[in-house]
Design an enzyme around this catalytic site. Structure first.
Site, PDB file in Angstrom:
ATOM      1  N   HIS A  18       0.883  -1.069  -0.095  1.00  0.00           N
ATOM      2  CA  HIS A  18      -0.077  -0.077   0.007  1.00  0.00           C
ATOM      3  C   HIS A  18       0.775   1.429   0.449  1.00  0.00           C
ATOM      4  CE1 HIS A  18      -3.212  -2.573   1.472  1.00  0.00           C
ATOM      5  NE2 HIS A  18      -3.558  -2.846   0.841  1.00  0.00           N
TER       6      HIS A  18
ATOM      7  N   GLU B   3       2.506   3.041   3.437  1.00  0.00           N
ATOM      8  CA  GLU B   3       3.148   2.236   4.200  1.00  0.00           C
ATOM      9  C   GLU B   3       3.959   1.925   4.137  1.00  0.00           C
ATOM     10  OE1 GLU B   3       0.802  -1.483   4.720  1.00  0.00           O
ATOM     11  OE2 GLU B   3      -1.667   0.377   4.346  1.00  0.00           O
TER      12      GLU B   3
ATOM     13  N   HIS C  24       3.277  -4.701   5.898  1.00  0.00           N
ATOM     14  CA  HIS C  24       2.116  -3.639   6.611  1.00  0.00           C
ATOM     15  C   HIS C  24       1.754  -2.948   7.129  1.00  0.00           C
ATOM     16  CE1 HIS C  24      -0.910  -4.912   2.902  1.00  0.00           C
ATOM     17  NE2 HIS C  24      -0.074  -6.192   2.935  1.00  0.00           N
TER      18      HIS C  24
ATOM     19  N   GLU D 246       1.205  -6.863  10.131  1.00  0.00           N
ATOM     20  CA  GLU D 246       0.573  -5.364  10.719  1.00  0.00           C
ATOM     21  C   GLU D 246       1.952  -4.530  11.819  1.00  0.00           C
ATOM     22  OE1 GLU D 246      -1.614  -3.273   8.790  1.00  0.00           O
ATOM     23  OE2 GLU D 246      -2.751  -4.779   7.766  1.00  0.00           O
TER      24      GLU D 246
HETATM   25 ZN   LIG Z   1      -1.793  -2.623   3.850  1.00  0.00          ZN
END
Ligand SMILES: [Zn+2]
Length: 362
Positions: free
Chosen positions: A53, A56, A161, A252
């Site tokens: 993304h 990020e 992420h 994450e």
């Molecule tokens: Zn992400």
């Protein structure tokens, strides 16, 4: 690129594709031998991916720090562990799968830009899906990853992420009938392996310094979760990897997606040990080779473990690695038009492999 020039004996820089805005999607392969496309077919391969993304940024920075760490000799335990890990493993590092999105994030207010060159694209919803139809045009970045998986037999992968603190493991999606029940997990046959690996990473996500970066609404009980239980996604990269032979986790790693540059070193220092630990934990399961009666390697043979649908394949030299926790298993080699028997194997208690040589009657 400077790193590649500085350490030509340990690194190999290659591109897996080009983005719409003409940026190369660059991967740095690192190993103790001089890595090359030929060696990719002989060794165990793992990959670490960041910045899927656009906004990020932490995963991207973390991986750049990781590259520097792994290539700078030191007496630290982590460095020694990684060097022993690399005796048989090539680590492929892709700091940014989405360089276009990152450039846009740099330029827009509050750095909010999830997509690639197109703000409405989500690369982590762009892969073919095995539970729901995902009939969307494939982006260049997606096609690059799909081709990459076809070229190299990866054993393990992490997709980094930002925006939460959790390790998420397959499956990320579930079938339409169970979609409506948000509490349902959708567990794979390798759930024991995924949970074990996820738990080996999770410590860092429970550190106060890391949790302190989360606002009240961003704060998620740090830990591990089945992806579909957290929230099902269609077209994610993690499920695509698993269905194509690669164990992938989604990590994450920070609440702020685009923190101040001064904070990035702190994230690296906090996450370093977890990254080393999880890679070390992938030294488990069966390591083997499939050969003919005349001791010639059998490429592309499918290794099936009874009661587990996830199959792995031998590489061009007939080698394969199959992640499994300690215990007794029966495995079978599938190649077209050849009938083989099940072989019992015992995976040892400590980190390490059971070595098998499977000689086929061909
Ligand atoms: Zn992400």
């Amino acid at each position: 690129m400077e790193i590649n020039a500085k350490y030509p004996d340990k690194t190999y820089l290659y591109s897996i594709g080009t983005t719409k805005e003409n940026r190369a999607i660059l991967v740095l392969a690192i190993s103790l031998i001089k890595p090359s496309r030929l060696e990719f077919q002989k060794y165990k391969n793992v990959k670490l991916i960041g910045n899927i993304h656009g906004d990020e940024a932490v995963g991207r920075e973390l991986l750049l720090h990781f590259i520097e760490y792994i290539l700078t000799p030191s007496n630290e335990d982590g460095y020694k562990i990684l060097n022993s890990f690399m005796k048989e493993t090539i680590i492929h590092i892709l700091p940014s799968l989405n360089p276009d999105g990152f450039e846009h994030a740099l330029q827009v207010e509050n750095h909010q830009w999830r997509g690639n060159s197109d703000p409405n694209v989500d690369l982590n919803r762009n892969f073919p899906d095995y539970f729901m139809e995902n009939d969307v045009p494939r982006e260049l970045e997606t096609v690059a990853v799909m081709n990459w998986l076809r070229e190299i037999n990866f054993v393990f992968s992490i997709s980094f992420h930002g925006g939460a603190l959790v390790v998420s493991y397959p499956y990320d999606n579930k079938n339409p009938i169970s979609q409506s029940n948000p509490s349902n997990e959708n567990l794979s046959d390798d759930d024991d392996v995924f949970k074990h690996l996820s738990k080996s990473y999770v410590g860092v996500l429970q550190q106060d310094a890391i949790i302190g970066q989360c606002s009240r609404e961003e704060y998620i009980e740090p830990g591990i979760t089945n992806g579909a239980k957290w929230y099902p996604i269609t077209g994610g990269m993690q499920d695509y990897n698993y269905f194509n032979g690669v164990f992938e986790l989604t990590i994450e790693l920070s609440c702020p997606k685009f923190p101040e540059p001064t904070a990035l070193l702190t994230y690296w220092n906090s996450h370093k040990d977890s990254i080393i630990r999880i890679l070390d934990e992938t030294r488990r399961g069966i390591r083997g080779r499939v050969l003919t009666i005349n001791k010639l390697p059998v490429p592309y043979a499918e290794i099936y473990v009874k009661n587990r649908i996830h199959n792995v394949f031998t590489n061009n030299e007939g080698y394969f690695w199959r992640l499994l926790l300690p215990g007794s298993y029966v495995i079978k080699v599938n190649i077209p038009n050849v009938t083989t028997q099940f072989f019992p194997v015992q995976v040892p208690l400590n980190t390490g492999y059971v070595d098998v040589e499977l000689v086929l009657n061909i």
